[in-house]
Design an enzyme around this catalytic site. Sequence first.
Site, PDB file in Angstrom:
ATOM      1  N   HIS A 529       0.730  -1.189  -0.114  1.00 43.63           N
ATOM      2  CA  HIS A 529      -0.109   0.424   0.283  1.00 43.63           C
ATOM      3  C   HIS A 529       0.920   1.499   0.103  1.00 43.63           C
ATOM      4  O   HIS A 529       1.919   2.042   0.146  1.00 43.63           O
ATOM      5  CB  HIS A 529      -1.049  -0.115   1.122  1.00 43.63           C
ATOM      6  CG  HIS A 529      -2.147   0.643   1.345  1.00 43.63           C
ATOM      7  ND1 HIS A 529      -2.466   1.155   0.376  1.00 43.63           N
ATOM      8  CD2 HIS A 529      -1.873   2.128   1.992  1.00 43.63           C
ATOM      9  CE1 HIS A 529      -3.783   2.151   0.718  1.00 43.63           C
ATOM     10  NE2 HIS A 529      -2.836   3.121   1.221  1.00 43.63           N
ATOM     11  N   ASP A 546      -4.201   8.753   3.610  1.00 37.34           N
ATOM     12  CA  ASP A 546      -4.007   7.963   3.509  1.00 37.34           C
ATOM     13  C   ASP A 546      -5.280   7.259   2.389  1.00 37.34           C
ATOM     14  O   ASP A 546      -6.397   7.150   3.082  1.00 37.34           O
ATOM     15  CB  ASP A 546      -3.895   6.594   4.733  1.00 37.34           C
ATOM     16  CG  ASP A 546      -4.338   4.735   4.727  1.00 37.34           C
ATOM     17  OD1 ASP A 546      -3.861   4.729   2.828  1.00 37.34           O
ATOM     18  OD2 ASP A 546      -3.206   4.595   5.399  1.00 37.34           O
ATOM     19  N   CYS A 599      -4.107   2.857  -5.497  1.00 35.78           N
ATOM     20  CA  CYS A 599      -3.412   3.755  -3.902  1.00 35.78           C
ATOM     21  C   CYS A 599      -1.762   4.823  -4.405  1.00 35.78           C
ATOM     22  O   CYS A 599      -1.795   5.856  -3.842  1.00 35.78           O
ATOM     23  CB  CYS A 599      -2.669   2.450  -2.930  1.00 35.78           C
ATOM     24  SG  CYS A 599      -1.783   1.262  -3.579  1.00 35.78           S
TER      25      CYS A 599
END
Length: 640
Positions: A529, A546, A599
């Site tokens: 990630h 995030d 991501c």
Amino acid sequence: MDDTADGVKMDAGEVTLVNHGSTFRTHRPPQSGFPEEQLLLSDQQSLPFRQGTLDGSFTCSTRSPAYRPDYHSDNPSSDSFLGSGDVRTFGQSANGQWRNSTPASGSAPQKPRNSRSLCLETRKTSSGLSNTFVGKSNHHCHMSAYEKSFPIKPAPSPSWSGSCRRSLLSPKKTQRRHFSTAEETVQEEEKEIYRQLLQMVTGKQFCVAKPTTHFPLRLSRCLSSNKNSLKDSLLRNGNSCASHVIGSDTSSSGSASILTAQEQLSHSAHSLSSGTPDVAFGSKDSDPHHHLAAPHQPNSLPASNTQSEGSDSVILLKVKESQTPASSPTFFQAELWIKELTSVYDSRARERLRRIEEQKALALQLQNQRLQEQEHAVLDSVELHLRVPLEKEIPVTAAQETRKKSHQLTDSEDEFPEITEEMEKEIKNVFRNGNQDEVLSEAFRLTITRKDIQTLNHLNWLNDEIINFYMNMLMERSKEKGFPSVHAFNTFFFTKLKTAGYQAVKRWTKKVDVFSVDILLVPIHLGVHWCLAVVDFRRKSITYYDSMGGINNEACRILLQYLKQESVDKKRKEFDTNGWQLFSKKSQEIPQQMNGSDCGMFACKYADCITKDRPINFTQQHMPYFRKRMVWEILHRKLL
């Protein structure tokens, strides 16, 4: 011996019916007899009932209940002295003794029996008349020598029915708990309800195999009222069972004795187990004749309801395969009515609850609208009061707001520039199959091959080369006028700093002064990630971004500690941390990815918006556009 002694003392062949208070004697027949066929014929003959001046006449078989076909006696039964067509009848003489009314079919020598017994047996006549009683077994002629020598005299006794009633119902002999009529009625009703319920559920007919222990008086009345139907059933079942009932004369119609089914059944069971005949008594209102009841066979369970003609009462001995009539559906009409009423009420209640919920929702909606209107009214009033002193500057403020709106429109147009057809062709050409090691772009001491560009196609994960190349393009754009100065660290920087400490990355900023720029971009890789940390020296903040809504305050503390150590190492002074804030953006504050592959794109676009001092206004729907746009920007080493 006088008459009193005759009534009290008995020989071995005498049997005294204690319940009746009368003594009956039986005498052994002569040794000579007739063939066995005549015996069977005489036993099966119907015994007629004579009425005349006498009070009553009785007939009786001479075979004991303990008789079995394999029993052989030296002394034949007295039935052998009767012809096949003879019928034995007995009348009562004026002095109370029993006499033989049957004409003698022949003379034969007679001999007294060695042992005498009273033999009682249940018979049912084919003519359907009342059962009769037989006292002696050797009356084959008008008067025998033995009878003349030993006349039979009944012992004086009170009323037959009264003595029977007192002897059978006396509490001294049998102590049992008597249930009240209410209890018996409740028990019978509960049993009937359960039987009808089983019949409704299974669809089968359920009959009571035997009567209940306590028979309700109400059911007895029903049986007495239906005496004709009971008589018909007796006639139909005449070949299967036989039972006799002894009744008694009553001094008045109100002195009739009543026996419950429980006492009769228990007395019958006791007599069967002991091998003695069972005697039951009942009174008739209009017929004063006596009846004797004895079981037919121990292994058979007969059921018969016997009554005399013209009688108003009936005594139930046993019930055999009683056919209970089909229950009427009207019994459950009340319950069905309750169910129907309940269903109607439930439907109305549900409808009422639904309307209540609708009204509540409407009221809540109106309340929210009212609160919003009140908030707007309060804000408008506050703004109005604040603008009153600045009334002359209102036109200037309006003009500024107009310019801001126009500027925002131009910014929005610049934020998502359109991809032309030429750009689209070039992008498709890059995604076509070719040499994967072919270098498509080279800058910032970085090389981008076709293999690296393929990570921007569809839903592939971005690799380190693409992210590092894009960060260097952001740094290059920050050199232009109107953009804050930016320095971006390599994608391996944070991992090295976290695992190896400051000494491992000390030489990474040998030629760069990190304190001289406005923004530091730190890509953070968490295995699978991508995230982004931003150090803003202008606002004294370290913010963590995030796209999955994660919180990582530890990363912010590590970066703050790095700044302290970097200041001591490069500037030889302590880094002032007063006023610095550490943030982790929440999922409601920034756009979130809706798949598991974008991501890296989100981290790059976060950095793009931050380095332009623009709000983050993209969404997941813009990701395909940003992928194509990034391909073109990397190929041309220029940001749009």
